[in-house]
Motif scaffolding. Structure first.
Motif, short mmCIF file in Angstrom:
data_model
loop_
_atom_site.label_atom_id
_atom_site.label_comp_id
_atom_site.label_asym_id
_atom_site.label_seq_id
_atom_site.Cartn_x
_atom_site.Cartn_y
_atom_site.Cartn_z
N HIS A 20 4.94 23.54 -23.77
CA HIS A 20 4.45 24.32 -24.91
C HIS A 20 5.04 23.74 -26.19
O HIS A 20 6.08 23.09 -26.18
N ASP A 21 4.37 24.01 -27.29
CA ASP A 21 4.77 23.44 -28.57
C ASP A 21 6.21 23.83 -28.92
O ASP A 21 6.57 25.02 -28.89
N ASN A 22 7.02 22.80 -29.23
CA ASN A 22 8.39 22.99 -29.74
C ASN A 22 9.30 23.77 -28.78
O ASN A 22 10.31 24.31 -29.20
N GLU A 23 8.93 23.80 -27.50
CA GLU A 23 9.79 24.43 -26.50
C GLU A 23 10.31 23.35 -25.56
O GLU A 23 9.52 22.66 -24.91
N SER A 24 11.62 23.21 -25.50
CA SER A 24 12.22 22.15 -24.71
C SER A 24 12.32 22.54 -23.24
O SER A 24 12.77 23.64 -22.91
N ILE A 25 11.86 21.65 -22.38
CA ILE A 25 12.01 21.83 -20.93
C ILE A 25 13.27 21.09 -20.51
O ILE A 25 13.34 19.86 -20.59
N LYS A 26 14.29 21.83 -20.06
CA LYS A 26 15.57 21.25 -19.70
C LYS A 26 15.71 21.20 -18.19
O LYS A 26 15.44 22.18 -17.50
N ILE A 27 16.14 20.06 -17.70
CA ILE A 27 16.33 19.84 -16.27
C ILE A 27 17.75 19.35 -16.04
O ILE A 27 18.19 18.39 -16.66
N GLY A 28 18.48 20.07 -15.17
CA GLY A 28 19.87 19.71 -14.90
C GLY A 28 20.82 20.23 -15.95
O GLY A 28 21.96 19.77 -16.05
N ALA A 29 20.40 21.22 -16.75
CA ALA A 29 21.25 21.76 -17.80
C ALA A 29 22.23 22.77 -17.23
O ALA A 29 22.05 23.33 -16.16
N GLU A 30 23.29 23.03 -17.99
CA GLU A 30 24.26 24.03 -17.58
C GLU A 30 23.67 25.42 -17.74
O GLU A 30 22.93 25.72 -18.67
N SER A 31 23.99 26.28 -16.83
CA SER A 31 23.47 27.65 -16.88
C SER A 31 24.25 28.46 -17.90
O SER A 31 25.36 28.14 -18.27
N GLU A 32 23.63 29.54 -18.35
CA GLU A 32 24.26 30.37 -19.37
C GLU A 32 25.39 31.23 -18.82
O GLU A 32 26.19 31.76 -19.56
N ALA B 5 0.83 -1.22 0.00
CA ALA B 5 0.00 0.00 0.00
C ALA B 5 0.86 1.26 0.00
O ALA B 5 0.50 2.28 0.59
N SER B 6 1.99 1.20 -0.67
CA SER B 6 2.90 2.34 -0.76
C SER B 6 3.47 2.37 -2.18
O SER B 6 3.41 1.38 -2.91
N PRO B 7 4.02 3.50 -2.60
CA PRO B 7 4.58 3.58 -3.95
C PRO B 7 5.73 2.60 -4.16
O PRO B 7 6.46 2.26 -3.22
N HIS B 8 5.87 2.12 -5.39
CA HIS B 8 7.02 1.30 -5.73
C HIS B 8 8.30 2.10 -5.48
O HIS B 8 8.39 3.29 -5.79
N LEU B 9 9.30 1.43 -4.91
CA LEU B 9 10.52 2.13 -4.55
C LEU B 9 11.20 2.75 -5.77
O LEU B 9 11.82 3.81 -5.69
N LEU B 10 11.09 2.07 -6.94
CA LEU B 10 11.73 2.61 -8.14
C LEU B 10 11.03 3.87 -8.64
O LEU B 10 11.62 4.63 -9.41
N LEU B 11 9.79 4.07 -8.21
CA LEU B 11 9.03 5.24 -8.68
C LEU B 11 9.11 6.42 -7.72
O LEU B 11 8.63 7.50 -8.04
N LEU B 12 9.71 6.21 -6.55
CA LEU B 12 9.81 7.29 -5.58
C LEU B 12 10.86 8.32 -5.99
O LEU B 12 11.92 7.96 -6.51
N ARG B 13 10.57 9.57 -5.74
CA ARG B 13 11.49 10.69 -5.97
C ARG B 13 12.08 10.68 -7.39
O ARG B 13 13.29 10.71 -7.57
N PRO B 14 11.23 10.63 -8.41
CA PRO B 14 11.78 10.68 -9.77
C PRO B 14 12.27 12.08 -10.13
O PRO B 14 11.85 13.08 -9.53
N THR B 15 13.15 12.15 -11.10
CA THR B 15 13.62 13.45 -11.57
C THR B 15 12.48 14.27 -12.15
O THR B 15 12.38 15.47 -11.92
N ALA B 16 11.61 13.60 -12.92
CA ALA B 16 10.48 14.29 -13.53
C ALA B 16 9.31 13.32 -13.64
O ALA B 16 9.48 12.12 -13.85
#
Length: 923
Positions: A733-745, A195-206
């Protein structure tokens, strides 16, 4: 680095769309290609993306997730033949039916002059999909990426995917259901055993999910309202019209109706372009349904989703002649131009005793779709009737209006030059496909012959070597070239003979005639004398004996996925019939005898398949409908009951709170409800409330509580902002990439975590320390080595980003003793600085381990403390302190969560706190 984008031809242009997952600018995964069925060239923009795609994932069998798959295969056959594609067995099988229905409705398949593909080609492309079971992990790209499908609970065999790349774990769940349906299990986010989440599914990146929300009303209550509407309509002698998605929610509606009627003499009619094939497929997939339902069918010894429980109709116009109460299932939830549901609706909508029950929200972008118009009409009328802010499911409203049908078309027979041109085009295309198969088979035969000749020549060479003879290699090559050389005329002659041979075999198989042709790769086909045994290929042997062919030992049901949907369809070619008149007479006589053995429903099913899907059976073209048919008079009952099998807003919040993703990515809602803004506002309010609640607890409780999250961060109380990380809510949004963990400008490195490979020599010298029963830790000391797969360009000056970025590989190498001593002395010298010493001492540390309350109880008792459980898993120490475990979200579990100590601060409190610290290892 991970990124996600929704690729389309342009902003607000959803004629073709697909999801694109990208990891470290290296691996790309395409998900759920969808097409609106209008312009076949709308997919051309994706070619640049497709060249870099490594894998394609298909989540569901409905048109929303699979309609663009075959169009990709038609437009880019070479690229698609090299990309591995993954889905479950039901998605593969039901996806064929969904694709055939969708492409036939839009005139892209069957006896229509605008067809771009034939039925056997659809079947061949689906045969190339790799099949997976639930929770079956597959390693890709040299074990760098792992994909795992989980039950989504939305459709039969539908999945959500867990994609793991190093430390990044992404859950892609475009459509799922939190509760059980009448025949499906709920989504597998929560483990039923714990009755708890699968351990592999806990705290995902996204966590990527859709915003098309289902009804908040319970499934039981919605089902009751649906059946009440059905009973009321049947009692008035009317027709219940149920437009539905054939490979999706139709199975849910069919099971509800079948269980409710209990054999009552109420006719249930079924209209589709593919006959009862969807029921035939579903009846063999009970393993993918709920265990309760499977056991019921096993005990009753009945066939689930029995095709004989529906009556097929060859022409929707027959509905007018069939009076009395009836239930009509028709394919096409959007009621678009070309959908068989739209045609059936036009024959029944001008009858006050008819009730149209919508069970899913239609796509608002659907061109010429009546579904969205009807839903909006019901929603407006239901709001007025209920007097509330929300239109409740199951409210029946009358509709009396005239709808203008724009760009409406109808199908008329091809004649004259158009018919001849279409037949020539189909014949030429089939000939090209046949010639391609002949060339492939010829190449395989030549390769097989060369292999046999090479084996024979090797045996002869060994004999000659034993006799002391030698041979000239050049002369052998010349002789081999003479044997395998074939002129252009011979190739054409061979192709023609093999084409004739394949046609003869095909006709004999259709007529159940014996085949006794001798087939070789060099000689013309000739009649074989009986008895004749075809010479088989030489058996292969290795060091352990004869090589076993695994395919010979597989069950038939495991390798029968290549069956064509129209398995009962009969094709006759006029030119070939003239050359085989005698065989045709026998074939017709045998077909007539065979047809007499079929049930009436099976005969109608064959007629439907031939009428709608046989490319050369009475070809048609689509022309604009007349002015008289462009205005549709509607005068009937209308209602909506949400049986779409989608998660509601409240349950979505509970699951997200239980999984605790770092980033929540929301997909757009393309239905008429448009729930994106509602979902986004809901999570914004939820996070604000949680932050306020956490602040109040921190101020009131102060150091009375000991949070395990705080311990893991090396902090003494829950006052620190490091104890909990806020979830980012992002909108696609259409054709806009959501980046996670990317290098900053700005040039700073944006890597929050990365993977370090240990050298083998370093691993051998590790001294492991056991922490509890499940963990071991060891100190590691070495030299960090950086490796970049792509070196930076030499023309420009190198920056820090060129050396350390998302694609950098980190390796820890062993260093010699002298280097270790020198570096330690240097660190000790730097440690004398009070600022550096304070920074290192007070910096956050990572605690490794999981504290289970039973283990904590034993340890406290070992320190001569009285510890016992009292009520709902609370551990009481010396009747003074109460220790509880607060799980992540609302799902309680002993595998994860925070330790909370209730009681006054004193010597006992710090003694218990130190005991907890001893059960964790710090890094």
């Amino acid at each position: 680095m991970f990124s996600f984008s929704l690729i389309t031809p342009g902003t607000n242009d959803h004629s073709f769309k697909a999801g694109l997952l990208e990891f470290d600018n290296e691996f790309k995964i395409l998900t759920d290609p969808s097409w609106n069925g209008i312009d076949v060239d709308s997919v051309l923009f994706i070619e640049s993306h497709l060249k870099e795609v490594n894998v394609i994932l298909l989540s569901h069998s409905t048109e929303e997730f699979i309609s663009g798959f075959i169009l990709l295969c038609v437009k880019f056959p070479k690229l698609m033949s090299t990309i591995p594609i993954y889905s479950t067995l039901p998605v593969n099988q039901l996806g064929r039916v969904s694709t055939v229905e969708y492409y036939r409705a839009h005139g892209m398949l069957g006896p229509v002059n605008s067809a771009i593909i034939e039925l056997d080609e659809v079947d061949n492309w689906f045969d190339k999909i790799n099949l997976l079971k639930y929770q079956q992990s597959v390693n890709l790209f040299d074990n760098k990426v792992v994909i795992t499908p989980y039950n989504a609970g939305h459709t039969l065999g539908g999945t959500f995917w867990l994609v793991t790349k190093r430390v990044d774990r992404v859950i892609y769940a475009p459509a799922w259901n939190h509760s059980k349906d009448s025949f499906l299990n709920s989504a597998s986010f929560i483990s039923p055993s714990t009755a708890s989440p699968h351990l592999l599914l806990l705290r995902p990146t996204a966590f990527i999910t859709a915003t098309d929300m289902g009804s908040a009303m319970s499934h039981k209550k919605r089902t009751q309202k649906f059946l009440q509407l059905v009973d009321a309509t049947l009692a008035n002698g009317g027709a219940v019209v149920l437009p539905t998605s054939l490979s999706g929610r139709f199975l849910e509606l069919f099971h509800l109706i079948d269980a409710h009627l209990k054999g009552a003499p109420i006719p249930v009619y079924f209209l589709s372009y593919s006959g009862t094939k969807v029921l035939s497929y579903a009846s063999s997939m009970s393993d993918w349904m709920s265990n309760t339902l499977s056991k019921q069918w096993e005990e009753s010894s009945t066939l689930p989703f029995n095709p004989s429980k529906v009556d097929l109709i060859l022409n929707p116009a027959e509905l007018v002649k069939l009076g009395g109460p009836k239930i009509v299932f028709c394919s096409g939830i959007d009621l678009r131009n070309g959908d068989i549901s739209s045609e059936a609706f036009q024959y029944l909508c001008n009858d006050v005793s008819t009730t149209v029950i919508l069970t899913e929200k239609s796509n608002k972008d659907s061109e010429n779709g009546l579904g969205a118009i009807l839903f909006q009409e019901w929603y407006t009328s239901a709001l007025k009737k209920s007097g509330n802010d929300v239109a409740e499911d199951g409210i029946a409203v009358p509709i009396d209006r005239t709808i203008s049908l724009k760009k409406r078309t109808k199908e008329v027979d091809l004649t004259g030059k158009e018919l001849a041109s279409f037949q020539d085009k189909v014949t030429q295309k089939r000939k090209e496909k046949l010639m391609a198969k002949v060339r492939d088979q010829k190449n395989q035969n030549i390769l097989s012959a060369d292999t046999v000749d090479a084996e024979d020549s090797s045996d002869e060479e060994r004999d000659e070597e034993e006799e002391g003879h030698s041979s000239d290699e050049e002369s052998k090559k010349l002789e081999l070239a003479k044997k395998t050389a074939v002129s252009t005329d011979q190739v054409a002659d061979l192709a023609n003979h093999e084409a004739f041979l394949m046609d003869t075999i095909k006709q004999n198989l259709e007529k159940n005639l014996p085949i006794d042709l001798k087939i070789t790769h060099r000689l013309k086909p000739r009649q074989a004398m009986f008895p004749y045994f075809v010479a088989t290929h030489r058996e292969k042997f290795d060091d352990y004996g004869e090589v076993i062919d695994i395919k010979k030992f597989q069950k038939n049901d495991e390798i029968s996925h290549s069956k064509i949907i129209m398995e009962g369809k009969k094709k006759f070619d006029e030119k070939r019939n003239n050359n085989n008149a005698r065989n045709n007479r026998k074939g017709k006589h045998q077909n007539k005898q065979q047809s007499n053995k079929l049930t009436p429903q099976e005969q109608v099913n064959q007629q439907i398949l031939q009428k709608y899907l046989d490319t050369l059976f009475k070809p048609k073209k689509r022309v604009a409908a007349g002015a008289a048919s462009k205005n549709l008079k509607i005068k009937c009952g209308l209602s909506f009951v949400d049986l779409s099998g989608l998660v509601d807003l409240r349950s979505l919040g509970i699951i997200v709170q239980a999984l605790k993703p770092y980033n929540l990515i929301l997909l757009p809602d393309y239905t008429a409800a448009d729930g994106l803004s509602t979902v986004k506002d809901y999570f914004t309010i939820q996070q604000n409330e949680q932050n306020q609640e956490q602040t109040k607890k921190n101020l009131v409780q102060s150091s009375r509580y000991l949070s395990l999250a705080s311990i893991r961060d090396g902090l003494s109380s829950a006052m620190s902002p490091y104890s909990n990380s806020a979830m980012n809510v992002l909108v696609v949004h259409d054709n806009e990439s959501i980046k996670i963990g990317a290098e900053s400008e700005s040039g700073m490195i944006g890597l929050n975590n990365f993977e370090v490979n240990l050298d083998d020599l370093l691993v051998k010298e590790l001294k492991w320390q056991k922490i509890g029963d499940n963990y071991k830790v060891a100190k590691v000391y070495g030299e960090l080595e950086l490796q970049n797969p792509t070196p930076p360009p030499a023309k420009r000056p190198r920056t820090l980003q060129d050396y350390i970025n998302a694609s950098t590989h980190f390796s820890l190498r062993q260093v010699d003793g002298n280097s270790v001593t020198e570096r330690r002395e240097a660190l000790q010298e730097q440690f004398k600085d009070p600022k550096i010493r304070a920074l290192v001492t007070n910096g956050p540390k990572l605690a490794i381990g999981n504290i289970r309350l039973p283990d904590l109880k034993k340890r406290l008792q070992g320190k001569n403390l009285t510890a016992q459980f009292k009520g709902q898993g609370t551990l009481v120490v010396n009747d003074v302190l109460a220790i509880r475990k607060v799980a992540y979200g609302s799902i309680e579990s002993d595998e994860s969560g925070d330790i909370v100590i209730d009681g006054n601060v004193g010597p006992l409190y710090y003694k218990v706190k130190e005991c907890i610290r001893e059960m964790l290892a710090y890094v």
